[in-house]
Design a protein around this motif. Structure first.
Motif, PDB file in Angstrom:
ATOM      1  N   PRO A 248      10.516   5.823   5.628  1.00  0.00           N
ATOM      2  CA  PRO A 248       9.175   5.614   4.551  1.00  0.00           C
ATOM      3  C   PRO A 248       8.163   4.664   4.416  1.00  0.00           C
ATOM      4  N   HIS A 249       7.189   4.158   3.754  1.00  0.00           N
ATOM      5  CA  HIS A 249       5.988   3.950   4.423  1.00  0.00           C
ATOM      6  C   HIS A 249       6.433   2.319   4.229  1.00  0.00           C
ATOM      7  N   ALA A 250       7.203   1.839   3.626  1.00  0.00           N
ATOM      8  CA  ALA A 250       7.648   0.861   3.569  1.00  0.00           C
ATOM      9  C   ALA A 250       7.700   0.372   5.770  1.00  0.00           C
ATOM     10  N   GLU A 251       8.366   1.493   5.847  1.00  0.00           N
ATOM     11  CA  GLU A 251       8.865   0.894   7.368  1.00  0.00           C
ATOM     12  C   GLU A 251       7.980   1.019   8.475  1.00  0.00           C
ATOM     13  N   ILE A 252       7.056   1.892   8.034  1.00  0.00           N
ATOM     14  CA  ILE A 252       6.025   2.046   8.803  1.00  0.00           C
ATOM     15  C   ILE A 252       4.878   1.159   8.675  1.00  0.00           C
ATOM     16  N   ALA A 253       4.890   0.119   7.428  1.00  0.00           N
ATOM     17  CA  ALA A 253       3.748  -0.965   7.334  1.00  0.00           C
ATOM     18  C   ALA A 253       4.586  -1.810   7.610  1.00  0.00           C
ATOM     19  N   ASP A 254       5.904  -2.099   8.302  1.00  0.00           N
ATOM     20  CA  ASP A 254       6.935  -3.325   8.609  1.00  0.00           C
ATOM     21  C   ASP A 254       6.577  -2.791  10.190  1.00  0.00           C
ATOM     22  N   ALA A 255       6.425  -1.724  10.896  1.00  0.00           N
ATOM     23  CA  ALA A 255       6.551  -1.561  12.432  1.00  0.00           C
ATOM     24  C   ALA A 255       4.964  -2.166  12.759  1.00  0.00           C
ATOM     25  N   LEU A 256       3.923  -1.738  12.074  1.00  0.00           N
ATOM     26  CA  LEU A 256       2.791  -2.061  11.845  1.00  0.00           C
ATOM     27  C   LEU A 256       2.439  -2.918  11.634  1.00  0.00           C
ATOM     28  N   LYS A 257       3.113  -4.342  10.906  1.00  0.00           N
ATOM     29  CA  LYS A 257       2.953  -5.174  10.274  1.00  0.00           C
ATOM     30  C   LYS A 257       1.268  -5.684   9.330  1.00  0.00           C
ATOM     31  N   ILE A 258       1.311  -4.039   8.402  1.00  0.00           N
ATOM     32  CA  ILE A 258       0.259  -4.195   8.317  1.00  0.00           C
ATOM     33  C   ILE A 258       1.066  -4.035   6.448  1.00  0.00           C
ATOM     34  N   PRO A 259      -0.205  -4.228   5.451  1.00  0.00           N
ATOM     35  CA  PRO A 259       0.501  -3.972   4.169  1.00  0.00           C
ATOM     36  C   PRO A 259       0.818  -2.629   3.814  1.00  0.00           C
ATOM     37  N   LEU A 260       1.840  -2.436   2.999  1.00  0.00           N
ATOM     38  CA  LEU A 260       2.360  -1.229   2.134  1.00  0.00           C
ATOM     39  C   LEU A 260       1.198  -0.261   1.558  1.00  0.00           C
ATOM     40  N   GLY A 261      -0.282  -0.830   0.903  1.00  0.00           N
ATOM     41  CA  GLY A 261      -0.789  -0.182  -0.137  1.00  0.00           C
ATOM     42  C   GLY A 261      -1.859  -0.379   1.596  1.00  0.00           C
ATOM     43  N   THR A 262      -2.030  -0.730   3.097  1.00  0.00           N
ATOM     44  CA  THR A 262      -2.878  -0.243   3.623  1.00  0.00           C
ATOM     45  C   THR A 262      -2.449   1.076   4.463  1.00  0.00           C
ATOM     46  N   VAL A 263      -1.116   0.629   4.486  1.00  0.00           N
ATOM     47  CA  VAL A 263      -0.573   2.534   5.319  1.00  0.00           C
ATOM     48  C   VAL A 263      -0.882   3.425   4.208  1.00  0.00           C
ATOM     49  N   LYS A 264      -0.748   3.830   2.786  1.00  0.00           N
ATOM     50  CA  LYS A 264      -0.457   4.634   2.254  1.00  0.00           C
ATOM     51  C   LYS A 264      -2.393   5.403   2.110  1.00  0.00           C
ATOM     52  N   SER A 265      -3.490   3.951   1.903  1.00  0.00           N
ATOM     53  CA  SER A 265      -4.498   3.931   2.211  1.00  0.00           C
ATOM     54  C   SER A 265      -5.125   5.165   3.457  1.00  0.00           C
ATOM     55  N   ARG A 266      -4.743   4.359   4.331  1.00  0.00           N
ATOM     56  CA  ARG A 266      -4.833   5.072   5.977  1.00  0.00           C
ATOM     57  C   ARG A 266      -4.608   6.267   5.722  1.00  0.00           C
ATOM     58  N   LEU A 267      -3.382   6.586   4.954  1.00  0.00           N
ATOM     59  CA  LEU A 267      -2.247   7.993   5.652  1.00  0.00           C
ATOM     60  C   LEU A 267      -3.645   9.110   4.795  1.00  0.00           C
ATOM     61  N   ARG A 268      -3.819   8.541   3.405  1.00  0.00           N
ATOM     62  CA  ARG A 268      -4.836   9.058   2.603  1.00  0.00           C
ATOM     63  C   ARG A 268      -5.947   9.621   2.952  1.00  0.00           C
ATOM     64  N   LEU A 269      -6.348   8.584   3.067  1.00  0.00           N
ATOM     65  CA  LEU A 269      -8.341   8.646   4.125  1.00  0.00           C
ATOM     66  C   LEU A 269      -7.987   9.480   5.050  1.00  0.00           C
ATOM     67  N   ALA A 270      -6.957   9.900   6.180  1.00  0.00           N
ATOM     68  CA  ALA A 270      -6.670  10.697   7.285  1.00  0.00           C
ATOM     69  C   ALA A 270      -7.029  11.564   7.014  1.00  0.00           C
ATOM     70  N   MET A 271      -5.689  12.248   5.896  1.00  0.00           N
ATOM     71  CA  MET A 271      -5.324  13.611   6.048  1.00  0.00           C
ATOM     72  C   MET A 271      -6.610  13.861   4.911  1.00  0.00           C
ATOM     73  N   ARG A 272      -7.381  13.301   4.459  1.00  0.00           N
ATOM     74  CA  ARG A 272      -8.191  13.446   3.655  1.00  0.00           C
ATOM     75  C   ARG A 272      -9.608  14.024   4.213  1.00  0.00           C
ATOM     76  N   ARG A 273      -9.865  13.460   5.406  1.00  0.00           N
ATOM     77  CA  ARG A 273     -10.616  13.448   6.270  1.00  0.00           C
ATOM     78  C   ARG A 273     -10.157  14.690   7.126  1.00  0.00           C
ATOM     79  N   LEU A 274      -8.752  14.622   7.352  1.00  0.00           N
ATOM     80  CA  LEU A 274      -8.660  16.028   8.043  1.00  0.00           C
ATOM     81  C   LEU A 274      -9.116  17.253   7.391  1.00  0.00           C
ATOM     82  N   ARG A 275      -8.425  17.258   6.164  1.00  0.00           N
ATOM     83  CA  ARG A 275      -9.119  18.139   5.194  1.00  0.00           C
ATOM     84  C   ARG A 275     -10.837  18.594   5.026  1.00  0.00           C
ATOM     85  N   SER A 276     -11.763  17.130   5.170  1.00  0.00           N
ATOM     86  CA  SER A 276     -13.149  17.612   5.238  1.00  0.00           C
ATOM     87  C   SER A 276     -13.731  18.246   6.625  1.00  0.00           C
ATOM     88  N   LEU A 277     -13.041  17.500   7.653  1.00  0.00           N
ATOM     89  CA  LEU A 277     -13.239  18.305   9.143  1.00  0.00           C
ATOM     90  C   LEU A 277     -13.321  19.216   9.913  1.00  0.00           C
TER      91      LEU A 277
END
Lengths: 195, 214
Positions: free
Chosen positions: A161-190
């Protein structure tokens, strides 16, 4: 995960697609051994990262390579790249193995392939087909900022779950979600798709 | 046919990575059948998976791994290519593999609302069913304690996010509070993958909830 997915453009590697075609056309054992030497240890790595045990990861890596041999005739060199094709074999085997371990399923391997088989209408436009080339995807991935890439990478390999990724990377959960969203959006537009 | 509402990139990526729950996989596959654009994105995700695989740090196999695989190369494949099950249910808009699953009969779940459960062969966190709503029906205001994925098969509906027609994908969770209005003229049939419970807001909703068996 330390190496990340450093896109090593300079590495000189055999043309995997040619080797798969050799396996398909004439049961070429030497070509198979070359594919095995490169992909089997990476599939094992993929299985370990996905949470499989050492024994299971080894078995699944061997099984995946056996599938590469058996399904070589289904590989279309004009379609997905060799590594993407092998990735889908490993992905489907892992899903099947998970089901069998949990005795969830009365069905056998092969069904997972059906579940990813969409009887599609032809793509409306050739440009879309072009976006699927591995070179484009590699380019698009290479253009992602490293922090986004890392979140994408983790989401590929772990049922976490995103929560575990947040834990492993020591970043807030919201950041995991927004990075993933940004990355995928960017990938799609690229990839040149409109949303 | 133009599709206006797509699954999020994260959902498509989870599908391509093989990380989705079995029931939710079906909801995405149903959308993909109708949507070339999202199919292309999923292929891109698979290509990315291939690139990632190729760049992983290798973990050595046992010394005799190649030999033991080679010993099996000429054996007849035991489990490969099972005979394809004939479809139980021919229904336009559903991926072929879903049509091979057993479907329950339609049952009434509320006035002008019928549901038909699809029996999945694998354990799934999400239940999957077809939902049929009569023309002009306004569904109850509701939120979800879990996650609901809907893909329109026939007809259409509207709620505050716009109009949804065949192939369109709608995602609902506890943050979404919507009250779909079914199009006039025809029944609307959707495939729904739902986790958790449906919560119906408001006094009327709470009174009526016991009668909505979803």
């Amino acid at each position: 995960m330390g190496q990340g997915m450093g896109l090593d453009r300079d590495a000189i590697r055999p043309d995997w697609a040619v080797l798969i075609v050799a396996v398909s056309a004439r049961g070429d054992r030497a070509a198979f051994a070359e594919l095995f030497a490169f992909f089997a240890p990476r599939i094992k790595s993929f299985m370990l990262r996905s949470g499989e045990s050492e024994v299971q990861a080894e078995e699944l890596a061997q099984e995946a390579m056996l599938m590469v041999w058996r399904k070589a005739a289904l590989f279309d060199p004009a379609g997905a790249s060799a590594s993407a094709w092998i990735f889908t074999i490993a992905r489907n085997l892992r899903i099947d193995a998970k089901r069998r371990t949990r005795r969830e399923s009365a069905l056998v391997a092969g069904d997972v392939d059906d579940e990813f088989h969409i009887d599609e209408a032809p793509l409306p436009d050739a440009r879309l087909a072009e976006t699927q080339t591995e070179a484009n995807v590699r380019n698009a991935l290479a253009q992602l900022p490293p922090d986004q890439l890392r979140v994408v990478e983790m989401s590929f390999f772990q049922d976490r779950p995103h929560a575990e990724i947040a834990d492993a990377l020591k970043i807030p959960l919201g950041t995991v979600k927004s990075r993933l969203r940004l990355a995928m959006r960017r990938l799609r537009s690229l990839l040149g798709e409109e949303t | 046919m133009s599709i206006a509402h797509h699954p999020s990139e994260a959902l498509l990526a989870a599908y391509g990575a093989g990380r989705l729950d079995a029931g939710e996989h079906i909801a995405i596959a149903t959308h993909l059948l109708a949507c070339a654009q999202c199919r292309a994105f999923v292929r891109a995700v698979e290509q990315a998976g291939g690139s990632v695989l190729a760049e992983l740090t290798p973990v050595p196999l046992s010394a005799d791994a190649l030999a033991s695989v080679e010993a099996r190369l000429q054996q007849a494949p035991e489990r490969f290519s099972p005979a394809k099950a004939p479809p139980h249910q021919k229904m336009a808009g559903l991926p072929r593999f879903v049509q091979t699953y057993p479907f329950d009969e339609w049952r009434s779940v509320a006035p002008a609302l019928q549901a038909r459960t699809i029996r999945l062969p694998h354990a799934s966190l999400a239940r999957v069913f077809l939902l049929k709503a009569g023309p002009g029906t306004r569904l109850l205001e509701h939120t979800h304690s879990g996650v609901e994925m809907t893909c329109v098969l026939e007809g259409g509906f509207s709620h505050k996010d716009g109009h949804f027609g065949p192939g369109d994908f709608d995602f609902g969770d506890s943050s979404v509070d919507h009250r779909p209005l079914i199009d006039d003229g025809v029944d609307c049939v959707c495939l729904v993958a739902m986790r958790g419970r449906l919560d119906i807001n408001g006094i009327l909703g709470r009174l009526i909830q016991p009668f909505v068996r979803l």
